[in-house]
Design a protein around this motif. Structure first.
Motif, short mmCIF file in Angstrom:
data_model
loop_
_atom_site.label_atom_id
_atom_site.label_comp_id
_atom_site.label_asym_id
_atom_site.label_seq_id
_atom_site.Cartn_x
_atom_site.Cartn_y
_atom_site.Cartn_z
N VAL A 12 0.84 -1.20 0.00
CA VAL A 12 0.00 0.00 0.00
C VAL A 12 0.87 1.25 0.00
N ASN A 13 1.90 1.26 0.84
CA ASN A 13 2.79 2.42 0.91
C ASN A 13 3.52 2.65 -0.41
N ILE A 14 3.97 1.56 -1.03
CA ILE A 14 4.63 1.68 -2.33
C ILE A 14 3.68 2.29 -3.35
N ALA A 15 2.43 1.81 -3.34
CA ALA A 15 1.45 2.27 -4.33
C ALA A 15 1.18 3.76 -4.18
N TRP A 16 0.88 4.22 -2.98
CA TRP A 16 0.47 5.62 -2.86
C TRP A 16 1.64 6.58 -3.03
N HIS A 17 2.85 6.17 -2.62
CA HIS A 17 4.02 7.02 -2.86
C HIS A 17 4.31 7.14 -4.36
N PHE A 18 4.17 6.03 -5.07
CA PHE A 18 4.45 6.01 -6.50
C PHE A 18 3.44 6.88 -7.26
N VAL A 19 2.16 6.75 -6.91
CA VAL A 19 1.13 7.58 -7.56
C VAL A 19 1.35 9.04 -7.22
N ALA A 26 2.20 6.06 -13.03
CA ALA A 26 2.22 5.16 -11.87
C ALA A 26 0.90 4.41 -11.75
N VAL A 27 -0.21 5.10 -11.96
CA VAL A 27 -1.52 4.43 -11.91
C VAL A 27 -1.57 3.31 -12.95
N PHE A 28 -1.12 3.62 -14.16
CA PHE A 28 -1.13 2.62 -15.23
C PHE A 28 -0.25 1.42 -14.86
N LEU A 29 0.97 1.65 -14.41
CA LEU A 29 1.91 0.56 -14.14
C LEU A 29 1.46 -0.29 -12.94
N LEU A 30 0.94 0.35 -11.90
CA LEU A 30 0.49 -0.40 -10.72
C LEU A 30 -0.72 -1.26 -11.04
N ILE A 40 -0.46 -6.20 -6.03
CA ILE A 40 -0.46 -4.83 -5.52
C ILE A 40 -1.92 -4.39 -5.42
N PRO A 41 -2.38 -4.01 -4.25
CA PRO A 41 -3.82 -3.75 -4.08
C PRO A 41 -4.32 -2.57 -4.91
N SER A 42 -5.26 -2.85 -5.80
CA SER A 42 -5.84 -1.78 -6.61
C SER A 42 -6.59 -0.79 -5.74
N GLU A 43 -7.05 -1.23 -4.58
CA GLU A 43 -7.74 -0.32 -3.67
C GLU A 43 -6.84 0.84 -3.27
N ALA A 44 -5.58 0.54 -2.95
CA ALA A 44 -4.64 1.60 -2.55
C ALA A 44 -4.36 2.53 -3.72
N THR A 45 -4.10 1.96 -4.88
CA THR A 45 -3.78 2.77 -6.06
C THR A 45 -4.90 3.72 -6.42
N MET A 46 -6.12 3.19 -6.58
CA MET A 46 -7.21 4.00 -7.10
C MET A 46 -7.84 4.90 -6.02
N LEU A 47 -7.86 4.44 -4.77
CA LEU A 47 -8.40 5.30 -3.71
C LEU A 47 -7.52 6.54 -3.53
N PHE A 48 -6.20 6.33 -3.52
CA PHE A 48 -5.31 7.48 -3.38
C PHE A 48 -5.38 8.37 -4.62
N ALA A 49 -5.49 7.77 -5.80
CA ALA A 49 -5.61 8.57 -7.03
C ALA A 49 -6.86 9.44 -6.97
N GLY A 50 -7.96 8.88 -6.48
CA GLY A 50 -9.18 9.67 -6.33
C GLY A 50 -9.01 10.80 -5.33
N PHE A 51 -8.33 10.54 -4.24
CA PHE A 51 -8.02 11.57 -3.24
C PHE A 51 -7.17 12.67 -3.85
N ALA A 52 -6.18 12.29 -4.67
CA ALA A 52 -5.31 13.28 -5.31
C ALA A 52 -6.08 14.16 -6.29
N VAL A 53 -7.10 13.58 -6.92
CA VAL A 53 -7.96 14.37 -7.81
C VAL A 53 -8.72 15.42 -7.01
N ALA A 54 -9.27 14.99 -5.87
CA ALA A 54 -10.12 15.87 -5.07
C ALA A 54 -9.32 16.96 -4.37
N ASP A 55 -8.12 16.61 -3.89
CA ASP A 55 -7.36 17.57 -3.08
C ASP A 55 -5.87 17.42 -3.36
#
Length: 224
Positions: A12-19, A26-30, A40-55
């Motif tokens: 999870v930490n690897i995913a959100w730091h990379f994104v 990073a989203v594509f590769l993960l 690699i949990p898609s939940e971490a990748t896409m949830l953080f990506a959505g958060f990054a979109v919002a804020d």
């Protein structure tokens, strides 16, 4: 269980730091890695990506991200990763995954679950498994082994990936910096579904053995 949680948290930490640092690539590769049998949990990748979109400020994202962009990158990553796993299965190279999978935290039981799921449900499994834990990461392998027509496999994979990726991105956008708490909720669901899958396999094995006994068939050991 402690070791499993530690591995999961590291991924999870690897995913959100990379994104955060690399953005859409990073989203594509993960998401590609997840569909190519790297858990690699898609939940971490896409949830953080959505958060990054919002804020973008609170997420410390280094790149401007849009909802359309992260969903497109996630879906395409899942699709390309599925093609890779499908190709491995179709080429009959499962022994490579089984032999070297430990380096990627792939266990033989994970592939076995996906294989049984596909054998039981066939083509619909490719669609529905995209919204199930564990199986969604490995389902492309048995589809390739079974030589499912590539066009049908692609359509079903896309149809299953789009709602999953979109739902995660929207959820991350909605909950903001609480995305990690939401992700932990998904983790408990993962454990519950995994337990149900194990129970289902045990039930099928017991039913098969009882059916064999009712027919008077010799047990495998006796037949040998």
């Amino acid at each position: 269980m402690v070791v499993l949680a530690s591995i999961s948290e590291s991924l999870v930490n690897i995913a959100w730091h990379f994104v955060r640092d690399a953005g859409l690539p990073a989203v594509f590769l993960l998401m590609l890695a997840e569909s190519a049998c790297v858990p690699i949990p898609s939940e971490a990748t896409m949830l953080f990506a959505g958060f990054a979109v919002a804020d973008p400020g609170a997420s410390l994202a280094h790149h401007h991200l849009t909802l359309f962009g992260v969903v497109t990158a996630g879906v395409l990553g899942n699709l390309v990763g599925s093609w890779l796993a499908y190709g491995v299965g179709r080429a009959g190279r499962l022994e490579l995954v089984e032999r070297h999978g430990r380096w990627l935290h792939i266990q033989p039981k994970h592939i076995a679950w996906a294989d049984r799921w596909f054998a039981r449900y066939g083509a619909p499994a490719v669609f529905f498994s995209r919204m199930l834990p564990i199986v969604r990461t490995f389902i492309s392998l048995p589809a390739g082994v079974a030589r499912m027509p590539f066009g049908r496999f692609t359509v079903l994979t896309l149809a299953g990936c789009i709602p999953w990726v979109l739902a995660l991105a929207l959820a991350g956008e909605a909950v903001g910096d609480e995305w990690r708490d939401l992700r932990k909720g998904f983790e408990y669901v993962d454990y519950a579904v995994a337990a149900l899958l194990v129970l289902g396999v045990i039930y099928l094995l017991i039913r098969r053995r009882r059916g064999r006994a009712d027919r008077g068939d010799p047990a495998p050991d006796a037949a040998a």
